[in-house]
Design an enzyme around this catalytic site. Structure first.
Site, short mmCIF file in Angstrom:
data_model
loop_
_atom_site.label_atom_id
_atom_site.label_comp_id
_atom_site.label_asym_id
_atom_site.label_seq_id
_atom_site.Cartn_x
_atom_site.Cartn_y
_atom_site.Cartn_z
N GLY A 14 0.88 -1.08 -0.15
CA GLY A 14 0.00 0.06 0.08
C GLY A 14 0.89 1.27 -0.05
CD GLN B 50 3.18 5.79 2.94
OE1 GLN B 50 2.32 5.14 2.33
NE2 GLN B 50 4.17 5.25 3.60
CB CYS C 108 4.79 2.46 7.77
SG CYS C 108 4.25 3.92 6.74
CG LEU C 109 6.40 1.02 1.82
CD1 LEU C 109 6.13 1.43 0.46
CD2 LEU C 109 7.65 0.03 1.74
CG HIS D 212 -0.85 1.10 7.22
ND1 HIS D 212 -0.08 0.86 8.26
CD2 HIS D 212 -0.42 1.80 6.44
CE1 HIS D 212 1.23 1.10 7.97
NE2 HIS D 212 0.74 2.18 7.00
CD GLU D 213 -1.34 2.47 2.82
OE1 GLU D 213 -0.86 3.52 2.57
OE2 GLU D 213 -0.56 1.46 2.98
CG HIS E 95 -0.14 6.73 5.57
ND1 HIS E 95 1.08 7.23 6.12
CD2 HIS E 95 0.03 5.41 5.40
CE1 HIS E 95 1.90 6.39 6.19
NE2 HIS E 95 1.37 5.17 5.92
NI NI Z 1 2.22 3.27 5.66
#
Ligand code: NI
Length: 193
Positions: free
Chosen positions: A45, A50, A105-106, A147-148, A151
């Site tokens: 995701g 991000q 998380c990236l 999760h997304e 963000h």
């Molecule tokens: Ni994330």
């Protein structure tokens, strides 16, 4: 084009993202770039903040979870087709008993922590053609969306941890924001010159 992923500590990750209007300039290319960026980082995701854009857009592709290393279907085989673009998403319902799962998380490489979330959600969103949906998601699909979606509200998974757990991670989080981390993909760090 692969875009650098903003690291923990970047102010854009703490902002509430703005709705997108149909006809948003460069949206199609942005979505293509986000998929390329997510795949290059082996993520499932990626949310627009991000990559530095504070707009309500995220993408998911959870198909890697549908097969094991030998290409055999897993218990999450239904995720094979869970590749989607979500525009202006809003969770309108969340229900069920919270269940724990180790999230990453990236934007926060190398850190994984157990986060509890409810197993069922109803999401209002638009697709890349601004067609409107109201859809129910469960289990891992709901988890990725939660999760997304966080963000887009300036919330990171570490914000769900207990104050003690988060305090124990403080040093590592500071290292990440200063670029002292081992991410194998392109990142941009807020605290480096
Ligand atoms: Ni994330």
């Amino acid at each position: 084009m692969i875009l650098p992923i903003r690291a923990y500590g970047d102010p854009v990750l703490k902002k509430v993202a703005q709705d997108i209007e149909p006809g948003h300039t460069g949206l199609k290319q942005l979505i293509a770039d986000m998929f390329e960026t997510m795949y290059a980082a082996s993520g499932v995701g990626l949310a627009a903040p991000q990559i530095g854009q504070s707009i309500r857009l995220f993408i998911v592709d959870a198909s890697p979870f549908a097969e094991d290393e030998d290409g055999e279907p897993t218990e999450d085989a239904h995720l094979k087709d869970f590749k989607k673009v979500f525009i202006n998403p809003y969770i309108v319902e969340e229900e069920g008993e919270e269940w724990p799962f180790e999230e990453g998380c990236l934007s926060i490489p190398t850190i994984r922590e157990e986060v509890k979330r409810q197993p069922r959600i109803v999401l209002q969103y638009q697709d890349e053609n601004f067609k409107e949906y109201e859809e129910e998601f469960e289990g891992f699909a709901a988890r990725v969306i939660q999760h997304e979606h966080d963000h887009l509200d300036g919330v990171l998974f570490v914000d769900h941890l207990t104050p003690l757990r988060k305090r124990l991670l403080n040093g590592k989080l500071r290292d990440i924001s200063q670029g002292r981390t081992e991410a194998k993909y392109k990142m941009r760090f807020p605290m480096t010159k």
